[in-house]
Motif scaffolding. Sequence first.
Motif, PDB file in Angstrom:
ATOM      1  N   ALA A  15       0.811  -1.212   0.000  1.00  0.00           N
ATOM      2  CA  ALA A  15       0.000   0.000   0.000  1.00  0.00           C
ATOM      3  C   ALA A  15       0.845   1.263   0.000  1.00  0.00           C
ATOM      4  CB  ALA A  15      -0.931  -0.009   1.220  1.00  0.00           C
ATOM      5  N   GLY A  16       2.078   1.157  -0.461  1.00  0.00           N
ATOM      6  CA  GLY A  16       2.956   2.325  -0.532  1.00  0.00           C
ATOM      7  C   GLY A  16       2.830   3.035  -1.867  1.00  0.00           C
ATOM      8  N   GLY A  17       3.813   3.826  -2.194  1.00  0.00           N
ATOM      9  CA  GLY A  17       3.793   4.592  -3.434  1.00  0.00           C
ATOM     10  C   GLY A  17       3.753   3.723  -4.678  1.00  0.00           C
ATOM     11  N   TYR A  37      -4.053  -5.174   0.179  1.00  0.00           N
ATOM     12  CA  TYR A  37      -3.670  -5.761   1.456  1.00  0.00           C
ATOM     13  C   TYR A  37      -2.290  -5.294   1.850  1.00  0.00           C
ATOM     14  CZ  TYR A  37      -7.743  -8.634   0.834  1.00  0.00           C
ATOM     15  OH  TYR A  37      -9.032  -9.037   0.665  1.00  0.00           O
ATOM     16  N   ASP A  38      -2.136  -4.946   3.116  1.00  0.00           N
ATOM     17  CA  ASP A  38      -0.851  -4.529   3.653  1.00  0.00           C
ATOM     18  C   ASP A  38      -0.926  -4.743   5.162  1.00  0.00           C
ATOM     19  OD1 ASP A  38       1.305  -2.860   4.760  1.00  0.00           O
ATOM     20  OD2 ASP A  38       1.530  -2.189   2.695  1.00  0.00           O
ATOM     21  N   PRO A  39      -0.004  -5.531   5.722  1.00  0.00           N
ATOM     22  CA  PRO A  39      -0.078  -5.832   7.157  1.00  0.00           C
ATOM     23  C   PRO A  39       0.138  -4.629   8.061  1.00  0.00           C
ATOM     24  CG  PRO A  39       1.948  -6.703   6.211  1.00  0.00           C
ATOM     25  CD  PRO A  39       1.114  -6.188   5.065  1.00  0.00           C
ATOM     26  N   SER A  42      -4.580  -1.300   9.473  1.00  0.00           N
ATOM     27  CA  SER A  42      -5.642  -1.993  10.194  1.00  0.00           C
ATOM     28  C   SER A  42      -6.910  -2.036   9.356  1.00  0.00           C
ATOM     29  CB  SER A  42      -5.923  -1.261  11.509  1.00  0.00           C
ATOM     30  OG  SER A  42      -7.084  -1.787  12.107  1.00  0.00           O
ATOM     31  N   SER A  43      -7.560  -3.180   9.359  1.00  0.00           N
ATOM     32  CA  SER A  43      -8.833  -3.294   8.638  1.00  0.00           C
ATOM     33  C   SER A  43      -9.950  -2.574   9.388  1.00  0.00           C
ATOM     34  CB  SER A  43      -9.191  -4.763   8.410  1.00  0.00           C
ATOM     35  OG  SER A  43      -9.271  -5.439   9.649  1.00  0.00           O
ATOM     36  N   ASP A  44      -9.653  -2.084  10.605  1.00  0.00           N
ATOM     37  CA  ASP A  44     -10.646  -1.333  11.377  1.00  0.00           C
ATOM     38  C   ASP A  44     -10.887   0.058  10.793  1.00  0.00           C
ATOM     39  OD1 ASP A  44     -10.757  -3.484  13.087  1.00  0.00           O
ATOM     40  OD2 ASP A  44      -9.331  -2.622  14.512  1.00  0.00           O
ATOM     41  N   LEU A  54      -8.476  -0.368   1.265  1.00  0.00           N
ATOM     42  CA  LEU A  54      -7.375  -1.018   1.945  1.00  0.00           C
ATOM     43  C   LEU A  54      -7.972  -1.981   2.965  1.00  0.00           C
ATOM     44  CD1 LEU A  54      -4.340  -1.175   2.273  1.00  0.00           C
ATOM     45  CD2 LEU A  54      -4.465   0.768   3.794  1.00  0.00           C
ATOM     46  N   MET A  55      -7.580  -3.261   2.876  1.00  0.00           N
ATOM     47  CA  MET A  55      -8.232  -4.309   3.645  1.00  0.00           C
ATOM     48  C   MET A  55      -7.446  -4.747   4.886  1.00  0.00           C
ATOM     49  SD  MET A  55     -10.785  -4.588   1.596  1.00  0.00           S
ATOM     50  CE  MET A  55     -11.672  -6.085   1.906  1.00  0.00           C
ATOM     51  N   GLY A  56      -6.210  -4.289   5.077  1.00  0.00           N
ATOM     52  CA  GLY A  56      -5.382  -4.751   6.192  1.00  0.00           C
ATOM     53  C   GLY A  56      -4.497  -5.915   5.756  1.00  0.00           C
TER      54      GLY A  56
END
Length: 127
Positions: A15-17, A37-39, A42-44, A54-56
């Motif tokens: 989820a970066g540039g 997805y990117d760890p 947060s999906s919150d 962005l799903m987390g």
Amino acid sequence: MTSLENNKSVNVLGAGGHARAVIALLVDCGYTVAGIYDPSFSSDKEEFICGVRLMGALPSTELEVVLAIGDCERRKFSYNSKEILVLKESIIHPEAFIGLGVEEGISNLVFPRAVLHTDVKLGATIS
């Protein structure tokens, strides 16, 4: 090579540039980006990149992803990980120049106006 009418849905890891350029490439090539997805996120929280949610962190190893990780070592690590299912198809923008005898390799991303001259052989996950 990809077709502009493939209508395939894909997920993106990162989820970066670099993710923004990868999403633009996917959309230009007729893909629908279902989620990012990117760890580290947060999906919150409700967050979007290029209109895609962005799903987390990745929920499972069975979700196929396109790698959008700019750092070469991290991308290589993710590509070789047994925990991540990477799309093996190379995605080549229709405005890239592809010379005679080019071998596209596996999981490569070729962006607009890239030039791959005659007999170039791509390995795996070059973007």
